[in-house]
Enzyme design. Sequence first.
Site, mmCIF file in Angstrom:
data_model
loop_
_atom_site.group_PDB
_atom_site.id
_atom_site.type_symbol
_atom_site.label_atom_id
_atom_site.label_comp_id
_atom_site.label_asym_id
_atom_site.label_seq_id
_atom_site.Cartn_x
_atom_site.Cartn_y
_atom_site.Cartn_z
ATOM 1 N N GLY A 142 -39.846 14.955 20.690
ATOM 2 C CA GLY A 142 -40.088 13.403 20.443
ATOM 3 C C GLY A 142 -41.431 13.074 20.928
ATOM 4 O O GLY A 142 -42.402 13.720 21.086
ATOM 5 N N LEU A 143 -41.502 11.587 20.987
ATOM 6 C CA LEU A 143 -42.752 11.052 21.819
ATOM 7 C C LEU A 143 -43.773 11.038 21.039
ATOM 8 O O LEU A 143 -45.000 11.596 21.475
ATOM 9 C CB LEU A 143 -42.863 11.676 23.471
ATOM 10 C CG LEU A 143 -41.724 10.904 24.223
ATOM 11 C CD1 LEU A 143 -42.167 11.399 25.765
ATOM 12 C CD2 LEU A 143 -41.649 9.469 24.134
ATOM 13 N N CYS A 144 -43.648 11.171 19.647
ATOM 14 C CA CYS A 144 -44.921 11.315 18.866
ATOM 15 C C CYS A 144 -45.128 10.007 18.035
ATOM 16 O O CYS A 144 -45.366 10.177 16.527
ATOM 17 C CB CYS A 144 -45.151 12.655 18.255
ATOM 18 S SG CYS A 144 -43.562 13.095 17.551
ATOM 19 N N GLY A 145 -44.715 8.679 18.289
ATOM 20 C CA GLY A 145 -44.771 7.840 17.591
ATOM 21 C C GLY A 145 -43.772 7.705 16.535
ATOM 22 O O GLY A 145 -42.659 8.019 16.398
#
Lengths: 291, 151
Positions: free
Chosen positions: A86-89
Amino acid sequence: MPSLQSLRRKISSVKNTQKITKAMKMVSAAKLKRAQDRILAARPYAHQLREVMGHLSERVNRASHPLLQRRDGNATELLVITSDRGLCGAFNANILRQAVVFLEEQSRQGKQVSVSLAGRKSIDFFRRRNWKIRQQWGGVFDRLSFEHALDIGQNIISQYQEGTFDHLYVVYNEFKSVMQQQVIIEKLLPIESVQEPGGREKPVEAGSYLYEPDENELLATLLPKHFEIQTYRVLLESAAAEQAARMTAMDGATRNAGELIKKVTLFYNKTRQAAITKELMDIVGGAEALK
Amino acid sequence: MAGSAMTTSSGKILLEVVTPDHRLLSKEVDYVSAPGSEGDFGVLPGHCHFLTTLRIGELQYRIGEQTEYMAVLWGFAEVTPTKVTILAEIAEKAEDINVERAEDAVRKAEERLERGGLPSEVEEARVSLEKARLRQKIAGRHRQQAGSRLL
């Protein structure tokens, strides 16, 4: 009013977060470079092959190979490609939203739909929903290689030939630039001819085209190869797009953290000064009273 | 037949060589010869449409008086009157070939062939010998050419 100590804690906590997002940005910038080089290098081959396939599929008898044959069945499969992490907008959210829209649309038309999933994020998403999951591949993007494309490609081809589904679509993020990813839904099977933009030569009639070895043998090697290469390209596109999305997202997060730090520090200083002023007033007041 | 189809600009063919990891070449040439799986074939402008698989072999192309060589290992070729597309698994320009490595590979493959073993191993050794010999041959041509240019 919050205590000075709690403000200090808040500042240091945001600073820590900022360090992490900054590090993640650096890491994905490095990974992006590599992923970008790979997709840019792989594109010409994939596109040329698709062009050749396009010419070929216009001319040959579609019944001569199962991957070309159009079937009337209504079983539709969607290959969903997301990232593992995750953590990709909005990278994954965009894909999953489009995927669900597509699936709902297809089932409204009376199609029987199922999904194949690549990337842990899509697996997590579809596990909690009611769509039929046929096959899933998690963790392919940690070390993406052509073997993964072969694995996925061959599984899909054999299922397709057994008649598990009649149409295959893929939804993925195309790497347009570092700032831009585009969600694409594409039909992969049966293999269709490509429409090139602008004018193009008329298809040549079958007779004037030479094949070596003969047509069927050629198709039998060319078609699966084509499909594997396209799968590989799609995976590479998604991998590059993921790193680009993460880099942009983390850049934004780092900037926001910086702004937050500034704001809280200002507030902290104001509060501290107010406390000092108050203490001074107390002392002055006390001294005045003693006179 | 070839004459009537030669309506392309200056009667040249566009030669494109791509491999899965990069585009090796995109050039206007006068003549191409490539190793088809059923025999070598030559292409001049206005060639009829043609699609073939490739074996391990030598690709030559000529621009004016200048002939260049290239090693190609498997893949496909599509020929149209104006364009030749080579989709090779591996392709190397003559000047990029590492001669020492090729010599090394020849020696190793020959040893393995002599030793014998399982049929699959022998086959593998035979293929790598063929690859290495091809690389040697093409690198040799390149050297020869460079030598004659000096004279």
